[in-house]
Scaffold this motif. Structure first.
Motif, PDB file in Angstrom:
ATOM      1  N   TYR A  28      -2.682  10.109  -6.180  1.00 57.10           N
ATOM      2  CA  TYR A  28      -3.366   9.180  -5.345  1.00 57.10           C
ATOM      3  C   TYR A  28      -4.511   9.878  -4.374  1.00 57.10           C
ATOM      4  CZ  TYR A  28      -0.217   5.128  -4.368  1.00 57.10           C
ATOM      5  OH  TYR A  28       0.582   3.682  -4.790  1.00 57.10           O
ATOM      6  N   GLU A  29      -6.218  10.360  -5.460  1.00 52.39           N
ATOM      7  CA  GLU A  29      -7.033  11.248  -5.174  1.00 52.39           C
ATOM      8  C   GLU A  29      -7.289  11.131  -4.015  1.00 52.39           C
ATOM      9  OE1 GLU A  29      -9.907  11.447  -7.609  1.00 52.39           O
ATOM     10  OE2 GLU A  29      -8.797  11.872  -9.701  1.00 52.39           O
ATOM     11  N   GLU A  30      -6.801   9.727  -2.761  1.00 53.95           N
ATOM     12  CA  GLU A  30      -8.057  10.156  -1.605  1.00 53.95           C
ATOM     13  C   GLU A  30      -6.873   9.906  -0.457  1.00 53.95           C
ATOM     14  OE1 GLU A  30      -5.660   5.732  -2.043  1.00 53.95           O
ATOM     15  OE2 GLU A  30      -6.653   7.236  -4.086  1.00 53.95           O
ATOM     16  N   ALA A  31      -5.780  10.421  -0.937  1.00 53.05           N
ATOM     17  CA  ALA A  31      -4.288  11.191  -0.189  1.00 53.05           C
ATOM     18  C   ALA A  31      -5.518  12.168   0.569  1.00 53.05           C
ATOM     19  CB  ALA A  31      -3.269  10.873  -0.559  1.00 53.05           C
ATOM     20  N   ALA A  32      -4.641  12.777   2.215  1.00 57.68           N
ATOM     21  CA  ALA A  32      -5.156  13.637   2.631  1.00 57.68           C
ATOM     22  C   ALA A  32      -4.672  14.545   1.638  1.00 57.68           C
ATOM     23  CB  ALA A  32      -4.275  14.027   3.873  1.00 57.68           C
ATOM     24  N   THR A  43       0.121   4.125  -0.794  1.00 51.66           N
ATOM     25  CA  THR A  43      -0.784   5.673  -0.514  1.00 51.66           C
ATOM     26  C   THR A  43       0.097   6.549  -0.245  1.00 51.66           C
ATOM     27  OG1 THR A  43      -2.651   4.750  -1.350  1.00 51.66           O
ATOM     28  CG2 THR A  43      -2.390   6.714   0.120  1.00 51.66           C
ATOM     29  N   ASP A  48       0.479  -1.469  -0.176  1.00 53.46           N
ATOM     30  CA  ASP A  48       0.200  -0.259  -0.132  1.00 53.46           C
ATOM     31  C   ASP A  48       0.798   1.423  -0.570  1.00 53.46           C
ATOM     32  OD1 ASP A  48      -1.825   2.048   0.510  1.00 53.46           O
ATOM     33  OD2 ASP A  48      -2.466   1.183   1.906  1.00 53.46           O
ATOM     34  N   LYS A 108       0.446  12.838  -3.962  1.00 53.72           N
ATOM     35  CA  LYS A 108      -1.406  13.137  -5.025  1.00 53.72           C
ATOM     36  C   LYS A 108      -1.686  12.550  -6.102  1.00 53.72           C
ATOM     37  CE  LYS A 108      -5.570  14.802  -2.894  1.00 53.72           C
ATOM     38  NZ  LYS A 108      -5.867  13.992  -2.061  1.00 53.72           N
TER      39      LYS A 108
END
Length: 266
Positions: free
Chosen positions: A241-245, A205, A203, A238
């Motif tokens: 990985y759009e879901e990353a903060a 991310t 993972d 980022k």
């Protein structure tokens, strides 16, 4: 060591906002992802390039380097790859950046010897142009050549001071190298170091620095022990990985984490 972050972590953000983040959160420099979807790319004309230079100067922030996407070991004709590197070098020169990043990018169908020779041939040709304009080409530890041991097979063949290495600490770790091994291999060529953090090998991310498994403390300790005083650049992925903060909310803590590691290793 000086601290920077890559605009890969703030995809598409206008340059004034990028520079405001750097000054607000105490970073000395910025690495610009150089791609047509970003504000700074090789299609800028002379006036636009001058504007970029002025914005960096006004902000008091250094342009560390340009992260390009030329794949120097990829199959095919040499000339398109060499021309892509030259175009990136021209932009770096015009903007006052000291480095341009390239990828290895070999195909799995290529033999190791063929991939190494192809990369070295292209880098050797581009190195002469890089030397003429005072910019260094850095081969990132990535994809087909993810470890320091992989990278030096190419860099040793090139043997030119304007071709060096960019140490991405995630890829050398994924390749099974210890930080001391990576540094020993790359030290003669090292341009700067990209730091990041991830949850696991399965993972990748991006996480806040210090929240994952990458050996950042060991990397900083090795660099400090050998008196290396270059750049640490946080490459927060980022864009992929759009879901990353969002990175803007992590920059202050990231700078504090790196500063703490530097202090502890001093």
């Amino acid at each position: 060591m000086k601290l920077a972050f890559s605009t890969l972590g703030v995809p598409g953000l206008p340059l004034p906002d990028v520079l405001r983040l750097a000054t607000t959160h105490g970073y000395h420099g910025v690495e610009l992802r150089t791609h047509p979807e970003e504000p700074v790319h090789t299609g800028l004309d002379a006036a636009q390039r001058a504007d970029v230079v002025g914005e960096f100067k006004a902000a008091g922030i250094e342009l560390l380097g340009l992260a390009g996407y030329a794949r120097v070991a990829a199959p095919g004709d040499d000339e398109p790859v060499i021309e892509e590197i030259r175009t990136l070098l021209d932009l770096a020169h015009d903007l006052g950046a000291g480095f341009v990043r390239v990828f290895p990018g070999a195909d799995p169908e290529q033999s190791r010897q063929e991939a190494d020779a192809t990369a070295a041939r292209r880098l050797g040709t581009a190195a002469e142009y890089a030397a003429d304009i005072g910019v260094r080409i850095l081969l990132e530890t990535h994809d087909s050549h993810r470890t320091g041991a992989d990278a030096i097979r190419v860099l040793g063949l090139v043997g030119h001071r304007h071709v060096g290495s960019l140490w991405d600490v995630m890829h050398t770790w994924l390749g099974g190298e210890q930080p001391s091994e990576s540094y020993a291999a790359l030290a003669p060529y090292l341009g700067y170091v990209q730091v990041k953090d991830i949850a696991s090998a399965d993972d990748t991310t991006p996480l806040p620095l210090g929240a994952g498994v990458l050996p950042l403390a060991e990397c900083v300790e090795v660099l400090s022990r050998h008196g290396w005083d270059g750049w640490l650049c946080w490459e927060y992925e980022k864009r992929w990985y759009e879901e990353a903060a969002p990175l803007d909310g992590l920059l202050a803590a990231g700078r504090e984490h790196l500063s703490r590691l530097l202090n502890e290793s001093a």
